[in-house]
Design an enzyme around this catalytic site. Structure first.
Site, PDB file in Angstrom:
ATOM      1  CD  GLU A  33      -2.406   1.100   2.891  1.00  0.00           C
ATOM      2  OE1 GLU A  33      -1.700   0.857   3.894  1.00  0.00           O
ATOM      3  OE2 GLU A  33      -3.623   1.301   2.949  1.00  0.00           O
ATOM      4  CG  HIS A  35       2.824   3.300   3.937  1.00  0.00           C
ATOM      5  ND1 HIS A  35       2.247   2.214   3.362  1.00  0.00           N
ATOM      6  CD2 HIS A  35       2.451   3.263   5.246  1.00  0.00           C
ATOM      7  CE1 HIS A  35       1.558   1.543   4.287  1.00  0.00           C
ATOM      8  NE2 HIS A  35       1.673   2.163   5.437  1.00  0.00           N
ATOM      9  CG  ASP A  44       0.605  -1.069   6.554  1.00  0.00           C
ATOM     10  OD1 ASP A  44       1.219  -0.123   7.075  1.00  0.00           O
ATOM     11  OD2 ASP A  44      -0.515  -0.953   6.029  1.00  0.00           O
ATOM     12  CG  HIS A 119      -3.560  -2.853   5.905  1.00  0.00           C
ATOM     13  ND1 HIS A 119      -3.392  -1.599   5.379  1.00  0.00           N
ATOM     14  CD2 HIS A 119      -4.566  -3.434   5.189  1.00  0.00           C
ATOM     15  CE1 HIS A 119      -4.265  -1.423   4.380  1.00  0.00           C
ATOM     16  NE2 HIS A 119      -4.982  -2.515   4.262  1.00  0.00           N
ATOM     17  CD  GLU A 121      -7.142   0.188   5.435  1.00  0.00           C
ATOM     18  OE1 GLU A 121      -6.246  -0.165   6.237  1.00  0.00           O
ATOM     19  OE2 GLU A 121      -7.043   1.208   4.717  1.00  0.00           O
ATOM     20  CG  HIS A 177      -1.643   5.759   5.722  1.00  0.00           C
ATOM     21  ND1 HIS A 177      -1.447   4.392   5.714  1.00  0.00           N
ATOM     22  CD2 HIS A 177      -1.318   6.195   4.495  1.00  0.00           C
ATOM     23  CE1 HIS A 177      -1.038   4.029   4.521  1.00  0.00           C
ATOM     24  NE2 HIS A 177      -0.947   5.092   3.761  1.00  0.00           N
ATOM     25  CD  GLU A 182       2.145   3.232   8.956  1.00  0.00           C
ATOM     26  OE1 GLU A 182       1.784   2.056   8.825  1.00  0.00           O
ATOM     27  OE2 GLU A 182       1.806   4.136   8.165  1.00  0.00           O
TER      28      GLU A 182
HETATM   29 ZN    ZN Z   1       0.815   1.639   7.232  1.00  0.00          ZN
HETATM   30 MN    MN Z   2      -2.094   0.233   5.923  1.00  0.00          MN
END
Ligand code: ZN
Ligand code: MN
Length: 258
Positions: A33, A35, A44, A119, A121, A177, A182
């Site tokens: 994904e 970032h 992630d 992650h 989701e 995010h 992170e």
């Molecule tokens: Zn992430």
């Molecule tokens: Mn994620």
């Protein structure tokens, strides 16, 4: 020192550890994904694996390779599916992957499993995969001793640490995010993968209290970062990561009597 990573062990080493030591087996679950322009697509799964490896080393556990494709990125917590490189799976696929891995671990004698989510989701589809995997194992008569722990690693940050890292106020984990947490953790574990000079300076994303489909991509900052990553440091990453690793290890010891 025991090997921590399952994919570096021979089958006979793995069999002997599972048979004699009954170690907890950690399964990191991540995503591929965007970032932002400054962090890699695999963030992630990398961070979930790093936390799992750190905790496994403390409790004599084993870490399986991460499930590295996650459920579809959502605008409010991952930016959405419209970014090039955000490569996601359908819910049924993720449920199936979790279900199959749980069943396979149990079939080989694993009694303590720890699923580490990186992650947002993925959460409910991991829960469903665990439920179906345990049902399969029960039907096969193999799960009488099985216990599964499931966690989002960021829930192990203490209020004190969040207050110290966000003196202006914590924006919340969904907007974090590709932001300070992170980015700081990546600076700690994988500094060679962070492009500090590419951090955008977008204001925090603002969303209405509903969703629209097809996605209103204009709600999402063009960079893909939902709140600023400026102020990220390796030291902050070390503080968060070490705290999370210690507290995950403590929970695993307490729940599994290790
Ligand atoms: Zn992430
Ligand atoms: Mn994620």
């Amino acid at each position: 020192m025991n090997e921590v990573h399952m994919n570096r062990m021979s089958w006979t080493q793995y069999r002997d550890r599972i048979t004699h030591d009954k170690p907890p087996v950690f399964l990191p679950v991540g995503a591929l994904e965007q970032h932002g322009p400054h962090l890699p697509l695999g963030t992630d799964a990398l961070l979930a694996s790093d936390i799992a490896s750190g905790a496994a080393a403390l409790v004599g556990g084993i870490v399986a390779p991460a499930l590295s494709y996650g459920y579809k990125s959502q605008p409010k917590c991952g930016g959405g599916q419209h970014f090039c490189g955000t490569t996601s799976v359908d819910a049924a696929t993720l449920i199936g992957q979790v279900r199959d891995t749980v069943r396979e671990f149990v079939r080989h004698g694993v009694e303590r499993l720890v699923l580490v989510n990186g992650h947002f989701e993925n959460q409910w589809f991991m829960i469903e995969g665990i439920d179906l995997g345990m049902r399969d194992a029960n039907a096969a008569g193999a799960a009488n001793k099985l216990c599964v722990m499931r966690l989002e690693y960021w829930d192990f940050c203490t209020e004190e640490t969040l207050a110290a890292i966000f003196p202006q106020g914590f924006p919340g984990f969904a907007l974090e995010h590709a932001a300070v947490i992170e980015t700081s953790m990546m600076l700690y574990f994988h500094p060679e993968l962070v492009r500090l000079d590419s951090i955008p300076n977008d204001a925090p994303a603002q969303f209405p209290p509903y969703d629209i489909y097809p996605t209103r991509t204009e709600w999402v900052p063009a960079s893909g970062v939902l709140s600023s990553a400026l102020g990220s440091t390796r030291e902050k990453g070390e503080r968060i990561s070490q705290e999370v690793i210690m507290r995950v290890a403590a929970a695993v010891r307490a729940e599994f009597g290790l």
